[in-house]
Design a protein around this motif. Structure first.
Motif, mmCIF file in Angstrom:
data_model
loop_
_atom_site.group_PDB
_atom_site.id
_atom_site.type_symbol
_atom_site.label_atom_id
_atom_site.label_comp_id
_atom_site.label_asym_id
_atom_site.label_seq_id
_atom_site.Cartn_x
_atom_site.Cartn_y
_atom_site.Cartn_z
ATOM 1 N N ARG A 104 35.785 36.138 47.384
ATOM 2 C CA ARG A 104 36.529 37.378 47.572
ATOM 3 C C ARG A 104 36.132 38.059 48.863
ATOM 4 N N GLY A 105 37.070 38.808 49.444
ATOM 5 C CA GLY A 105 36.776 39.553 50.648
ATOM 6 C C GLY A 105 35.722 40.616 50.373
ATOM 7 N N GLN A 109 35.946 43.342 47.309
ATOM 8 C CA GLN A 109 34.945 43.172 46.258
ATOM 9 C C GLN A 109 34.097 44.432 46.098
#
Length: 248
Positions: A104-105, A109
């Motif tokens: 996830r980025g 996140q």
């Protein structure tokens, strides 16, 4: 006000932490004598990000016990993959540990994690160095962005912490040393890092500035504990041909 067992909602409600504390705290008390300074600086209620230094494999246990003694449940960031391990994953979920997914980025996140912490009024412990310090003298090394991202995403108090003495119980990459028992260790909590001028920003310049402020605060606290002055520049593993994972 000193934060005690009766002042925190987290310790006034039955939880799995009660069982763990009943087992772990007395055991740690046999091998370590933990002195906690400025404990009132850790919020007694509500969400927060607690950021300690990291110089021994066993210091998370010392930080966890100190956090519990200050009236808050010790929750750490943990790799998402660990949550898929049988039994361990169930234990991590039951204790409210916070998963980190590499896929996830970072910004997305951090925002999701911050919202959940705020909603549940929980704190989380994040090691800003990301791993054991590579500094030969055990000073905090270059920081990573996770703690600051999380604090900025949720406008959460970012609390620096320094601890010293765990290396006598377990030297970095060394073996556990149980004798003599009750080794002295000290934990000190600092004032929340001022990120007010960076609020609402997710650009790299803001994250880097916030991380530098955090690492400076942690280093300053450790200087107090050690009675020494840290090197003028923090250790950067990449400049010394070192990886940031695995043993040196």
């Amino acid at each position: 006000m000193t934060v005690g067992a009766s002042s925190s909602p987290e310790k006034s409600r039955p939880s799995i932490f009660w069982l763990l504390a009943a087992i772990v705290v007395p055991l740690v008390g046999i091998v370590a004598r933990i002195d906690i300074r400025d404990r009132e600086k850790l919020p007694s209620d509500g969400a927060f990000v607690l950021a300690p230094n990291h110089h021994s494999e066993i210091d998370p246990l010392i930080v966890a016990v100190a956090t519990w003694r200050m009236g808050r449940a010790p929750r750490f960031l943990a790799k998402e993959s660990l949550f898929r391990v049988p039994v361990l994953g169930a234990a991590l979920r039951a204790t409210g540990m916070v998963p980190v997914a590499r896929s996830r980025g970072a910004a997305a996140q951090a925002l999701a994690q911050a919202k959940e912490l705020a909603a549940k009024r929980n704190g989380v412990i994040v090691y800003p160095e990301g791993t054991l310090t590579r500094d030969p003298a055990l000073w905090p090394m270059r920081g990573k962005s996770g703690a600051v991202r999380l604090a900025l995403a949720g406008d959460l108090p970012l609390i620096p912490m320094a601890q010293w003495g765990a290396q006598a119980l377990m030297p970095r990459y060394g073996k556990l040393s149980l004798f003599p028992p009750r080794k002295p260790m000290t934990v000190v909590v600092g004032d929340a890092v001022d990120l007010s001028d960076l609020r609402g920003r997710t650009d790299q310049a803001a994250i880097s500035e916030g991380t530098e402020r955090l690492m400076a605060a942690i280093t300053g606290l450790l200087e107090q504990l050690r009675g020494e002055t840290a090197p003028p520049e923090r250790w950067d593993p990449s400049q010394h041909g070192q990886t940031e994972t695995g043993k040196l």
